[in-house]
Each structure stands twice: as C-alpha cells, then as structure tokens.
Design a protein around this motif. Structure first.
Motif, mmCIF file in Angstrom:
data_model
loop_
_atom_site.group_PDB
_atom_site.id
_atom_site.type_symbol
_atom_site.label_atom_id
_atom_site.label_comp_id
_atom_site.label_asym_id
_atom_site.label_seq_id
_atom_site.Cartn_x
_atom_site.Cartn_y
_atom_site.Cartn_z
ATOM 1 N N SER A 108 5.999 6.883 -0.174
ATOM 2 C CA SER A 108 5.403 7.620 -1.292
ATOM 3 C C SER A 108 5.051 6.675 -2.424
ATOM 4 N N ASP A 109 3.873 6.870 -2.973
ATOM 5 C CA ASP A 109 3.458 6.048 -4.116
ATOM 6 C C ASP A 109 4.376 6.266 -5.323
ATOM 7 N N ARG A 110 5.041 7.419 -5.359
ATOM 8 C CA ARG A 110 5.977 7.678 -6.471
ATOM 9 C C ARG A 110 7.125 6.669 -6.485
ATOM 10 N N ASP A 111 7.416 6.093 -5.311
ATOM 11 C CA ASP A 111 8.520 5.133 -5.206
ATOM 12 C C ASP A 111 8.079 3.690 -5.407
ATOM 13 N N ARG A 112 6.790 3.489 -5.598
ATOM 14 C CA ARG A 112 6.297 2.123 -5.753
ATOM 15 C C ARG A 112 6.323 1.715 -7.223
ATOM 16 N N ARG A 113 6.850 0.502 -7.488
ATOM 17 C CA ARG A 113 6.920 0.010 -8.859
ATOM 18 C C ARG A 113 6.015 -1.198 -9.104
ATOM 19 N N ALA A 114 5.633 -1.883 -8.034
ATOM 20 C CA ALA A 114 4.782 -3.068 -8.162
ATOM 21 C C ALA A 114 3.628 -2.955 -7.174
ATOM 22 N N ARG A 115 2.434 -2.936 -7.673
ATOM 23 C CA ARG A 115 1.264 -2.784 -6.802
ATOM 24 C C ARG A 115 1.190 -3.949 -5.820
ATOM 25 N N ASP A 116 1.180 -3.628 -4.527
ATOM 26 C CA ASP A 116 1.142 -4.645 -3.472
ATOM 27 C C ASP A 116 2.303 -5.633 -3.597
ATOM 28 N N GLY A 117 3.414 -5.146 -4.123
ATOM 29 C CA GLY A 117 4.553 -6.034 -4.360
ATOM 30 C C GLY A 117 5.322 -6.358 -3.087
ATOM 31 N N ALA A 118 6.012 -7.508 -3.122
ATOM 32 C CA ALA A 118 6.896 -7.893 -2.033
ATOM 33 C C ALA A 118 8.219 -7.137 -2.166
ATOM 34 N N LEU A 119 9.083 -7.281 -1.161
ATOM 35 C CA LEU A 119 10.366 -6.588 -1.165
ATOM 36 C C LEU A 119 11.144 -6.860 -2.440
ATOM 37 N N GLU A 120 11.173 -8.123 -2.876
ATOM 38 C CA GLU A 120 11.983 -8.461 -4.043
ATOM 39 C C GLU A 120 11.384 -7.942 -5.353
ATOM 40 N N ASP A 121 10.126 -7.514 -5.320
ATOM 41 C CA ASP A 121 9.546 -6.878 -6.503
ATOM 42 C C ASP A 121 9.990 -5.424 -6.622
ATOM 43 N N GLU A 122 10.292 -4.815 -5.499
ATOM 44 C CA GLU A 122 10.686 -3.406 -5.476
ATOM 45 C C GLU A 122 12.207 -3.237 -5.502
ATOM 46 N N VAL A 123 12.890 -4.031 -4.719
ATOM 47 C CA VAL A 123 14.360 -4.017 -4.680
ATOM 48 C C VAL A 123 14.812 -5.175 -5.556
ATOM 49 N N SER A 124 15.238 -4.829 -6.767
ATOM 50 C CA SER A 124 15.321 -5.843 -7.817
ATOM 51 C C SER A 124 16.582 -5.709 -8.661
ATOM 52 N N ALA A 141 19.048 4.936 -5.318
ATOM 53 C CA ALA A 141 18.568 5.630 -4.123
ATOM 54 C C ALA A 141 17.187 5.120 -3.706
ATOM 55 N N ARG A 142 16.314 4.909 -4.697
ATOM 56 C CA ARG A 142 14.968 4.406 -4.398
ATOM 57 C C ARG A 142 15.045 3.038 -3.732
ATOM 58 N N GLN A 143 15.834 2.144 -4.334
ATOM 59 C CA GLN A 143 15.935 0.797 -3.788
ATOM 60 C C GLN A 143 16.589 0.801 -2.406
ATOM 61 N N ARG A 144 17.590 1.659 -2.229
ATOM 62 C CA ARG A 144 18.252 1.736 -0.930
ATOM 63 C C ARG A 144 17.268 2.178 0.161
ATOM 64 N N GLY A 145 16.402 3.128 -0.140
ATOM 65 C CA GLY A 145 15.416 3.592 0.834
ATOM 66 C C GLY A 145 14.431 2.511 1.223
ATOM 67 N N ILE A 146 13.962 1.737 0.242
ATOM 68 C CA ILE A 146 13.010 0.659 0.530
ATOM 69 C C ILE A 146 13.697 -0.466 1.283
ATOM 70 N N LEU A 147 14.944 -0.787 0.892
ATOM 71 C CA LEU A 147 15.699 -1.816 1.604
ATOM 72 C C LEU A 147 15.872 -1.437 3.069
#
Length: 402
Positions: free
Chosen positions: A260-276, A311-317
């Motif tokens: 979901s785009d609602r869970d995205r924090r960095a456009r075209d970001g790598a894993l470490e941009d989202e799980v931070s 929860a958001r970061q755990r899902g992406i991880l």
C-alpha cells in the motif's frame, strides 16, 4: 657403508616439523579461544595428540603469554584431575565502530571479555582522520591506566559501508560521507598497531555465528540495523561469504515490496529508507540514543504513532526477509540492532508475515532469532578479525605487542 645425510633433506624435515608444531599451537589456542577454558584431558581427547605433546604445547603458549593454566577441578572424583587451560585475558584488541551519531571504542580480550568500552557521542559526521586521532588518543590513555598490563595485538574497525577486502579501503560509507577512505592506513599510522577493517554487518554475522544466536548453524542470514542503515552478512556452509570485492550482504539497498502506498515513506526508497532507526527515534521524540535506550523506549511506549510505526516497519521488513529466505534458504535469520527491537515486539507475528511471502518449502525449519551478543556483536566480530593472524600462527605475537 657410509650414509651421507643431505643438508637439503634435513632442512626440509626441520621445516616440516616446525610447520606441524605451529599448526598444533594454533589448534590449541583456537580451541580455548572459541570454547573457553578446557582441561588438558579434553584438549588431548579433542586433538588426538598425546598428553606429553599437549603439555609441551600448552607450556609454550603460556611462555608466550597467550594462555594461563589453572588448578584442576577438585570436584572430579574419577582419575587424576587435569589442569585447565584458558586464554590470557590480558591479550586484547581494540575494536572500533564509527557511526553517524557516535564513535564506539572497546578493548576486547582473547577471552571475549570487554574490560573497557566507551561511546563518544558526536554532533557531527566523523571523518577518517578524526577517527584515527580519537582511536590513538583513547589507546594512549587506556595504556596509562586501565590497560597498563595489557598486550594489544591490533586494531579492528567495523565500518557501516563498502569495504574492499583486498586492502581495507572504505570505498563508500554513504551515511558517514566517506569515499575511498584509507582508514586502515590512517589508524595504523596513528596507533603504531596492525589494523584491519571490515563491514560492520559482515563482522556481526561472524560474531553471531561463532558465539551467538547462530552458533553451530551452517547457513545463516544476518541483518544489522544501525544508525547508518541496514547491512547484512551471510554464512553459507559454515563459511562467511564476502563476494568478489568484499561487498556482499547489502540487504539495506534492496527495494522492498510495499503493498500500500499509505505505508511508503520514501519514494522509490531502499529497505533502509523505509525500515529506519531514525524514524523510530522520531516517534519516541528522541534525537539520538544507544541501542539499549531505544529498545527500552519502544518497549515502554503506548503512543499510537510509535506502535503504528513499529507495525509498518515490521511488515516491510517481513517482505525483505522473505526475499532472502527464498534466494538463500537459510536455517536461521538473525536480526541485530534496531531490527532486533522490531522483531522482539512480535517475533511470532514477524515469522508468520515472512512465511506469508516466502515459499513454504524454504520456511520449513527456519528460525528467526535476535542477536544474542546485543550491542557488543559488532565489536566482538571486529576483534575476531583482528585476532585472525594470531590464531593462525601464535608466533606472530612478538615483543612489539603491548
């Protein structure tokens, strides 16, 4: 009949004997380093060498100041008690971990003890030259006080970036702002000590494989979460995998699946941009914190935003781990740093989420674990790299060490 002995043959025989002895000395030292104190009887049984040979080898290692012998365990009631052999805790290496918010320096013993550890908080990005100067300054101060009777073997740096295996050149540590930084040479010149450099997460993987959550496991994926982002290390068939240049394991640079785009924090970001780690600090209102402090803050928080971010970061991880599981089919996945904090919040839930994305066959028998060595994992891994030459040849530790 007169038999003439060839001088060349004699020299070869002596060299062969010396080589065998060196390997046996290394074997004994490595055993007590990896396993802890062992009796002479156990060393005899483990190596297959006879008792007199073990006694002779241990005596030489003791004379070199590498091991100590202790009185046998008198509680044994069968047979003659056997002296216990342990590494000398005064044999040390200096382990260093430069990060965006702090420089951590510690003395790590051949027994894995850490008699002194210091975190120097920073309000700026530390450069290679400043790192070398601070390391030299702390070693000088410790030698005059806490480490006055120590034998310092080497310095080892665990750097969050791409480290060229051939010469320790830091090709790129983007969060530190280092490019083609000759940190090995700078530290060696500043301290007068042999210096080794490795990727922090790769060193953490080795530490957890030898002594921590993946001990005895031959196929391991390790992900490390630090202030500089996410790195990783691989153990395949019991051996660390570095890659052609030494750059393997950069899981943080992969693009995760985000449904979901609602869970995205960095456009075209790598894993470490989202799980931070920085995002976790932000939701608990802290500009910086060491690992135990951040973990305690997240454990205690009841803030809805903080709980939602975890929860958001755990899902992406979970999606990133599923990719690793599908590609590498490990027996164990180990998570260190802030990733361990995310996992511990709901380890069963994380495992189930990974299973939802991974192939069922690859999940069979898989365990997801948090790093046992906690905040010392990178330092212990760095020390292992620094001790490598000594463990391969105990004769390399000469009078210059100290």
């Amino acid at each position: 009949m007169i038999t003439i002995r060839s001088p060349t043959v004699g020299r070869v025989s002596e060299q062969t004997a010396d080589g065998v002895r060196q390997r046996n000395l290394a074997r004994i030292l490595r055993l007590v380093h990896l396993e802890g104190p062992l009796s002479r009887a156990v060393l005899t049984e483990t190596t297959g060498l006879n008792r007199s040979t073990i006694a002779d080898l241990v005596s030489q290692l003791a004379q070199q100041g590498l091991v100590q012998e202790h009185a046998p365990d008198r509680s044994r009631r069968v047979g003659r008690p056997s002296p216990v052999v342990a590494v000398d805790p005064r044999v040390l290496t200096i382990a260093v971990n430069p990060e965006v918010d702090a420089l951590t320096i510690a003395a790590v013993g051949l027994d894995r003890g850490i008699p002194i550890r210091e975190r120097i908080d920073l309000d700026h990005l530390i450069g290679p030259e400043e790192t070398a100067a601070l390391v030299a300054e702390r070693i000088s101060a410790w030698r005059a006080a806490e480490l006055a009777d120590a034998r310092i073997v080497a310095v080892a740096l665990a750097v969050p970036g791409l480290v060229r295996a051939a010469d320790g050149l830091v090709r790129n540590a983007p969060h530190l702002g280092w490019t083609d930084a000759p940190i090995r040479d700078l530290v060696a010149e500043a301290t007068g000590l042999p210096t080794v450099v490795g990727n922090d997460a790769s060193l953490g993987a080795i530490a957890e494989h030898l002594y921590g959550a993946a001990r005895g496991i031959d196929n391991v994926v390790y992900l490390n979460g630090g202030a500089s982002g996410i790195g990783g290390g691989l153990i395949v068939h019991g051996m660390p995998v570095a890659g052609a240049g030494g750059y393997a394991g950069e899981f943080g640079q992969n693009r995760p699946g985000i449904a979901s785009d609602r869970d995205r924090r960095a456009r075209d970001g790598a894993l470490e941009d989202e799980v931070s780690r920085a995002r976790l600090l932000a939701v608990v209102g802290r500009p910086s914190a060491d690992e135990p402090t951040l973990a305690a803050l997240l454990e205690a928080t009841t803030l809805p935003d903080a709980i939602a971010e975890l929860a958001r970061q755990r899902g992406i991880l979970a999606t990133a781990l599923a990719n690793a599981v599908n590609v590498l089919n490990p027996s164990v996945v180990v998570l260190g740093g802030f990733l361990a904090t995310i996992a511990e919040r709901d380890l069963d839930g994380l495992t189930a989420a990974v299973g939802a994305h991974a192939m069922p066959a690859s999940m069979e028998g898989l365990a997801i674990r948090v790093a046992v060595l906690a905040e010392n994992r990178l330092l212990i891994g760095a020390a292992e790299a620094a001790f490598a030459d000594l463990l391969a040849d105990p004769g390399v530790l000469g009078a210059a060490a100290g």
